[in-house]
Structure formats: structure tokens, C-alpha cells
Design an enzyme around this catalytic site. Structure first.
Site, short mmCIF file in Angstrom:
data_model
loop_
_atom_site.label_atom_id
_atom_site.label_comp_id
_atom_site.label_asym_id
_atom_site.label_seq_id
_atom_site.Cartn_x
_atom_site.Cartn_y
_atom_site.Cartn_z
N THR A 97 10.36 -1.54 2.48
CA THR A 97 9.74 -0.22 2.47
C THR A 97 8.24 -0.41 2.40
O THR A 97 7.72 -0.91 1.40
CB THR A 97 10.23 0.59 1.26
OG1 THR A 97 11.64 0.78 1.38
CG2 THR A 97 9.55 1.95 1.21
N LYS A 111 11.89 6.63 5.81
CA LYS A 111 12.23 6.12 4.47
C LYS A 111 11.39 6.83 3.41
O LYS A 111 11.91 7.21 2.34
CB LYS A 111 11.99 4.61 4.41
CG LYS A 111 12.40 3.96 3.08
CD LYS A 111 13.87 3.60 3.07
CE LYS A 111 14.44 3.30 1.71
NZ LYS A 111 13.96 2.12 1.05
N LYS A 135 6.25 3.17 -7.20
CA LYS A 135 5.53 2.58 -6.07
C LYS A 135 5.86 3.32 -4.77
O LYS A 135 4.97 3.68 -4.00
CB LYS A 135 5.91 1.09 -5.93
CG LYS A 135 5.16 0.33 -4.86
CD LYS A 135 5.95 -0.86 -4.32
CE LYS A 135 7.10 -0.44 -3.42
NZ LYS A 135 7.65 -1.45 -2.53
#
Lengths: 299, 299
Positions: free
Chosen positions: A95, A171, A239
Site C-alpha cells: 500500500t 486501496k 499510516k
């Protein structure tokens, strides 16, 4: 079938073992010696550098932590581009920001290498049994060249676009919603506890009502069991939400609820729970509200 | 079986017709003449005041808009307490503050009347076919006395507590999560559109991934169809979230994400969409981000 896996943490190890189980010849590389030994014991060939993995395999999957590590294993010293033969495919599964994954096709194209931007979803257990889902973006030729490997390692594949970057974008959109829904579930649970409601009744009612979400259904049972062993850590979700917010800021998309949700995860980490399961965001709410969460079940 | 329904708007009318369909003798009362005529045509007896409804029925369901209206039809002039025989049951189904519904059992007890705090969920269509769900709080004796009516009008009943107020509390907890999840779904959808992703692909991926929620699955298809005819209006959800926030403030439960979500619905109403379906919160995000939402499908 021959494939490489670079980055054999929880997800990458699952992918490598799944490929081995399907009879694929697998080459691996990780910075941690013990992970390499585990893969070797499972039947993988351990290489000294990403370039060696790429020299041995026409399809290489990278599952390292972030863009910085991906940059290093692909373009750094003895990286994938130094070893891979023209026509090979890099399947980038981390990601990352679309600012990183977007130019990947062009950067690799200069070396004759094809690229897929293909973030994954589902966790280590589903990586191991080949049922994780993938959000795949890239040129049709890249997809075709990697098809056998993709079908071996995933149960569901969404073709989200032909330009690398769109996998990362999708995503981030999904993780934005997931992060908000999870914080909402914990905010609501603790609200109910503070009002004197029974936690099991809250979960039962919400699961069958308009407040239901995948995040609530998956994570609230962990809170009720007092089980915060990390499947996905608070720090990781903080994050990911930060990545979504930065991407939104760059694109001029205001994400006010995402911003609020991220603060809850940052506060949770500040209380010392950053490495616990992201369901631990309930601990932050409980601490602020001054209510007790269910204690861990005796084993 | 004999039951009264006071407040025959979309939900109350469904409940009244459902009871009639099950062979129940139904008495109704509403401030709108046309609603009373519709119920009369369906076979209900129309009463001149709540007291008359209560005199005719051992179980009375109230489905008016809010606590103020409930107060009026129950305790006001010619209200339920003036007509109901001792041992009768009031089933209060509106979404109200627990500060109002909590004391209801004691206040009605002085008149020999039993009380259930029983908010409903599911919308008019499910009210009409008897499959809506109810979050029911009150004394077991009240529940037993109303059981036949409750089972006739709902498909699923959650006994959330024995004290009135707990039904309202559970409803607010659920609606808090639902409101946040809905705003999150629209915030994420517009984020994706701004990044150039296809809206149908976003819905498909999210529905099968960790970002899934009941709110996303129910409302995003309306956004994709450009259909904002109100099943549940923006103004109502803004009100429900306000009720949750006030209840949280009184109980000292901080609801930061709920507060952020409410602002999105308030902003949506400010743009003139308060009476549209609550999926119209996507219009606020789209306006701020400067992206176009899918146009309504031609009929």
C-alpha cells in the site's frame, strides 16, 4: 510456473507458501534471515539480492512495507531492474501513495519490464490459502503475463484501471472507509457502555441494523473478547489513513471525517497501543470516557 | 386483537395497515386529515383524539416525529393517559432522547399504564410487511402484555433492557454508527472520483472489501443512480446525530467522529438538500471537491 517474492513478512510469506503449495518454483528475498530460513524450509530458493530473484523469475511480487522499501528493492543496488529479463513483470503489492505507483509503469518500461500496481486485502491467513483479494491496475499485457501467478495467489481480482496508481488509489479509498468505520464502531460501542448498555447486546443489535459494517463485525468481537493481538496494527492503519489524507490534500479532496478518525488512531498509539490490533482504538475511547472494556477471556 | 396507532406517517401507516392485514381491529389518530382518510379506507377506525384511541385499545403504538409530539399525544389534552384503562400498554416507537423515554415507565405507572420504549428500524416498506426490527426496553410485564402486537408488526425484536430509556440509547448508538458510516461512504466515493476512479468500480471493490458497510451498500447505489427521493431525509439524520451528541455530552462520552459526521449532514442541508434522501450527503462532498456525481437515470 516460476515466481519471486520479495518481502516475506506475514503477507509475503503466505503468498510464497501458497505458490509453493500450487507447485510453483519460488525464489525469495528478505532482510530478515529467520524469514528466509522459514521460506527455505518450505521449499523456496533463497537469493542474496532482489536482482537474483528477478534473474530467476519472469514474475516478481513485492510485498515490502512501504514505498521507500519498494524503491530500494526495485531500483536500488542489486535491485529488481538489474536482474530482470525484458518482458518480465513486477507485481507491486504494497500500500503506497499513487504518486509513487503512478510512474512505476513508465520507470520500469525503460528497462523493458512490465508493471502492475496491485495492493492486496484480506490478511495473512487469506494470503496463505490463496483467497486474498487484489486491486489490480496496469496495462493488459502486464496482467496477461502475470495472470497465472495472480490467479494462484488470490481468490478475487478487481481490475481497477489500466494505469499504475489506480490500484493504490482504490486501496486508499477502501482503507479510508474501513478506518472510519472501525473508529465509528468503537466510538459507538463505548458510547453505549457509558450509557449502561450491555456490550454483547450492542454488537448483536448493530450487526443486524443500519449501523452494521465489515469493520464492526470483524473487530468488535475482538474488543468484547479483550483480544488485541495484532492482525492489523494501529500504527499501520494510522499510516494508511495518513497516506489517504496526503493524497486527498494533493488532489484537493477534503476528507474531514477521515482526518477525525486518524486522530483517534494517533491518540491510541500515543497511549502505548500502536503495535496492538487496530481494534485497540476502543481503548482510547474507553480511557477518555472513563469506562471499562471487557477483560481478556481466560484461555 | 385490538391496537391503536397514533401518528400515521410513513412508518405508522405501514404499522396500521400491517395490523389490519393480520386481522387486528385498529384505531388511529393523526393531525393530517388525509392520512386519517387513507387509514379509514384501509379499514381502521379513526378517532377524534389520542384518548379515544386509548379507550378503545389495550395496546397503543405511538409513531410521531419526536419527544415533543409524543409528550403531547400521551400527556397533553385528550391524551393517551386520559383514555387508557389500567393495565394498558403504550409502545413508544419514536427516536427520542433517553432523558425523555427513561422516566416514561414511572410517569405512566402513576396512571396504571405500562410502557415500552421501542424504537424501530427498517423504513416504511418493512413496516408495511411486518419485517421491521425493534429495540425494545421495558418491564417484562409490559412486554408480555404487548407481545402479540409486537410480533405482528416486526420481524426481529431485540430486548435491550428492562428500563425504558435503553431502547432510545441503543437506537442512538446504532444511528451514530450508521450516520458516520454513510458520511464515510460518500466521503470515500467522492475522494475516489476526484482521483479519477470509476464510481461503479469503487462500489464493487468496497462492497467486497474491508470498507464495506450497510450504509455504503444501501445508499451508494442511490448516489450512482442519481436517485435522491427520500427514504430517510438528511434533516432526520442530522437530528438523530444531534440527539446522540447531546446524549453523549450529558453522559460525558466524547463523540468526535460523530460530531464531524453531523457537520457533513448540516452542510448538506445548508446547500438545500435537507429534505432529500440522506445519500445526498454525497452532493456536499462533490460540491466541495468540485467533481460531478452520476446524473439521474432516465426513466
Amino acid at each position: 510456473m516460476r515466481a519471486g517474492v520479495i518481502g516475506i513478512g506475514a503477507m509475503g510469506m503466505g503468498v510464497a507458501k501458497r505458490l509453493l503449495a500450487r507447485g510453483c518454483a519460488v525464489s525469495v528475498r528478505d532482510v530478515r534471515r529467520e524469514a528466509e530460513e522459514e521460506a527455505r524450509a518450505a521449499g523456496a530458493a533463497v537469493c542474496a539480492a532482489p536482482a537474483e530473484v528477478a534473474a530467476a523469475c519472469p514474475v516478481v511480487v513485492t510485498l515490502v512495507v512501504d514505498a521507500r522499501q519498494t524503491e530500494e528493492v526495485v531500483f536500488g543496488p542489486r535491485g529488481v531492474v538489474e536482474g530482470m529479463a525484458p518482458g518480465g513483470v513486477l507485481v507491486m503489492c504494497s500500500t503506497v501513495s499513487p504518486e509513487f505507483s503512478g510512474p512505476l509503469a513508465a520507470r520500469l518500461g525503460r528497462h523493458g519490464i512490465l508493471a502492475l500496481d496491485a495492493p492486496v486485502s484480506g490478511g495473512p491467513a487469506r494470503a496463505l490459502d490463496g483467497t486474498m483479494s487484489m486491486m489490480i491496475a496496469g496495462a493488459p499485457a502486464a496482467y496477461d503475463a502475470a495472470r497465472a501467478v495472480l490467479e494462484a495467489i488470490s481468490g478475487r481480482r478487481f481490475h481497477v484501471g489500466t494505469r499504475t496508481g489506480d490500484g493504490s488509489r482504490m486501496k486508499l479509498v477502501n482503507n479510508l472507509m474501513a478506518g472510519i468505520n472501525l473508529a465509528a464502531a468503537c466510538e459507538g460501542l463505548v458510547f453505549g457502555l457509558k450509557l449502561g448498555l450491555d456490550p454483547r447486546t450492542i454488537l448483536e443489535v448493530v450487526s443486524a441494523s443500519s449501523g452494521a459494517s465489515w469493520a464492526a463485525g470483524d473487530r468488535l468481537p475482538r474488543v468484547l473478547a479483550g483480544d488485541y493481538s495484532p492482525r492489523a496494527a494501529v500504527d499501520i492503519l494510522a499510516k494508511d489513513l495518513g497516506l489517504a489524507l496526503e493524497t486527498g490534500a494533493a488532489a484537493r479532496a477534503a476528507l474531514p471525517i477521515g482526518a477525525a478518525a486518524r486522530q483517534s488512531f494517533i491518540a491510541t498509539a500515543a497511549l502505548g497501543h500502536g503495535q496492538e490490533d487496530d481494534a485497540a482504538v476502543a481503548k482510547y475511547y474507553a480511557r477518555v470516557a472513563g469506562v471499562a472494556l471487557p477483560a481478556p477471556e481466560r484461555r
